[in-house]
Design an enzyme around this catalytic site. Structure first.
Site, PDB file in Angstrom:
ATOM      1  N   HIS A  70      14.407   6.013   1.018  1.00  0.00           N
ATOM      2  CA  HIS A  70      15.298   7.118   0.673  1.00  0.00           C
ATOM      3  C   HIS A  70      16.046   7.691   1.879  1.00  0.00           C
ATOM      4  O   HIS A  70      16.927   8.532   1.698  1.00  0.00           O
ATOM      5  CB  HIS A  70      14.514   8.231  -0.016  1.00  0.00           C
ATOM      6  CG  HIS A  70      14.072   7.882  -1.404  1.00  0.00           C
ATOM      7  ND1 HIS A  70      14.958   7.666  -2.432  1.00  0.00           N
ATOM      8  CD2 HIS A  70      12.838   7.695  -1.929  1.00  0.00           C
ATOM      9  CE1 HIS A  70      14.290   7.368  -3.538  1.00  0.00           C
ATOM     10  NE2 HIS A  70      13.007   7.375  -3.261  1.00  0.00           N
TER      11      HIS A  70
ATOM     12  N   GLN B 104       2.170   1.958  -2.975  1.00  0.00           N
ATOM     13  CA  GLN B 104       2.463   3.194  -3.694  1.00  0.00           C
ATOM     14  C   GLN B 104       2.322   2.998  -5.197  1.00  0.00           C
ATOM     15  O   GLN B 104       2.872   2.049  -5.761  1.00  0.00           O
ATOM     16  CB  GLN B 104       3.895   3.665  -3.400  1.00  0.00           C
ATOM     17  CG  GLN B 104       4.018   4.475  -2.135  1.00  0.00           C
ATOM     18  CD  GLN B 104       5.387   5.124  -2.031  1.00  0.00           C
ATOM     19  OE1 GLN B 104       6.187   4.707  -1.208  1.00  0.00           O
ATOM     20  NE2 GLN B 104       5.642   6.141  -2.845  1.00  0.00           N
TER      21      GLN B 104
ATOM     22  N   GLU C  57       3.370   4.870  -8.517  1.00  0.00           N
ATOM     23  CA  GLU C  57       4.290   5.932  -8.921  1.00  0.00           C
ATOM     24  C   GLU C  57       4.902   5.679 -10.296  1.00  0.00           C
ATOM     25  O   GLU C  57       5.996   6.161 -10.594  1.00  0.00           O
ATOM     26  CB  GLU C  57       5.390   6.103  -7.862  1.00  0.00           C
ATOM     27  CG  GLU C  57       5.994   4.813  -7.356  1.00  0.00           C
ATOM     28  CD  GLU C  57       6.819   5.002  -6.090  1.00  0.00           C
ATOM     29  OE1 GLU C  57       7.206   6.139  -5.793  1.00  0.00           O
ATOM     30  OE2 GLU C  57       7.085   3.995  -5.402  1.00  0.00           O
TER      31      GLU C  57
ATOM     32  N   SER D 218       6.559  12.564  -6.776  1.00  0.00           N
ATOM     33  CA  SER D 218       7.815  12.865  -7.471  1.00  0.00           C
ATOM     34  C   SER D 218       8.147  11.810  -8.517  1.00  0.00           C
ATOM     35  O   SER D 218       8.491  12.133  -9.666  1.00  0.00           O
ATOM     36  CB  SER D 218       8.958  12.992  -6.464  1.00  0.00           C
ATOM     37  OG  SER D 218       8.750  14.088  -5.595  1.00  0.00           O
ATOM     38  N   ASP D 219       8.052  10.534  -8.138  1.00  0.00           N
ATOM     39  CA  ASP D 219       8.320   9.475  -9.105  1.00  0.00           C
ATOM     40  C   ASP D 219       7.248   9.429 -10.184  1.00  0.00           C
ATOM     41  O   ASP D 219       7.541   9.132 -11.348  1.00  0.00           O
ATOM     42  CB  ASP D 219       8.428   8.121  -8.406  1.00  0.00           C
ATOM     43  CG  ASP D 219       9.776   7.924  -7.736  1.00  0.00           C
ATOM     44  OD1 ASP D 219      10.800   8.140  -8.400  1.00  0.00           O
ATOM     45  OD2 ASP D 219       9.810   7.569  -6.551  1.00  0.00           O
TER      46      ASP D 219
END
EC number: 4.1.2.20
Length: 256
Positions: A50, A151, A153, A178-179
């Site tokens: 990101h 991760q 997510e 967040s995801d």
């Protein structure tokens, strides 16, 4: 040699379940990364997913951390062998792999970081990671000193957390709050009870497989709660967040 690359102390700390406090680096600046390295964090994520980072911006940041006790961890933009190979060749040994949903994807990430026959990493005899061909026994040592953190997510990742955590070569499980919140239909609300319960479940399943778990938690109360739940490596803030908050506070002090 200065800042000796082997053994990988961050990998060893995770294996020993030693708490590691980290920070996110998103400004793509060697100066801010150097400042973070001087602050005393155990590890730093240099974000390639990101943040506006690539090979040309990451090399100066690695140089800025030379001599720092903070372990650089690169989050690659995607679980792709060529991208991972390029990060390996410029000198990363610790990897955060986003959006891993199955055991097969976890195994692919591991294989991308290992030379044959253990994996599929392409061979270059002279690059920054092996100090341009001057590191003795680099091929064997590299295979043993790479850290792979995956991760989770998505709902599919949660469903497969046991298989992912059991994958040989996976050193840790990281929650993308967040995801994950978005995947659970709570976009922008990682504090929702459903999300928090799922995070706790992921931590518990990782622990059941002897794997350390981590998370990004820029709110102190959240970070302390996750540590109480058994998180081993927690990123407690970011350079962007700290800079934005401090400059806004400074402006408000004199403008309001």
């Amino acid at each position: 040699m200065n800042n000796a690359i082997f053994p990988n102390k961050f990998k060893a700390a995770l294996a020993a379940q030693q708490v590691q406090i980290g920070c996110w680096s998103a400004l793509a600046s060697p100066i801010t990364t150097e400042v973070l390295g001087l602050a005393g964090f155990d590890w730093l994520v240099l974000d390639g997913e990101h943040a506006p980072n690539d090979v040309t911006t990451l090399i100066p940041q690695l140089m800025a951390l030379k001599g720092s006790a903070s372990a650089p961890v690169v989050r690659v933009p995607t679980n792709e062998p060529v991208i991972i190979k390029r990060m390996l060749d410029i000198g990363f040994y610790n990897f955060l792999i986003p959006f891993v949903e199955t055991q097969e994807e976890a195994a692919r990430a591991v294989a991308s970081t290992r030379y044959p026959p253990e994996g599929i990493r392409g061979v270059s005899v002279s690059h920054r990671a092996n100090m341009f061909g001057t590191v003795p026994d680099y091929f064997a040592q590299s295979n043993k000193n790479i850290t792979i953190i995956v991760q989770i997510e998505s709902q599919l990742g949660v469903d497969n957390v046991d298989a992912i955590a059991a994958t040989e070569g996976v050193d840790g499980i990281f929650v993308g709050p967040s995801d994950l919140a978005a995947a659970l239909s709570h976009l922008g609300n990682a504090s929702h009870p459903d999300v928090q319960q799922t995070i706790q479940h992921i931590f518990a399943r990782a622990k059941a497989h002897g794997k350390p778990c981590g998370i990004l938690a820029p709110v102190e109360a959240d970070a302390r709660r996750y540590l109480e739940w058994g998180a081993t490596f927690v990123a407690v803030g970011s350079d962007l967040g700290a800079f934005r908050a401090s400059t806004q506070k400074l402006a408000d002090t004199f403008k309001k």
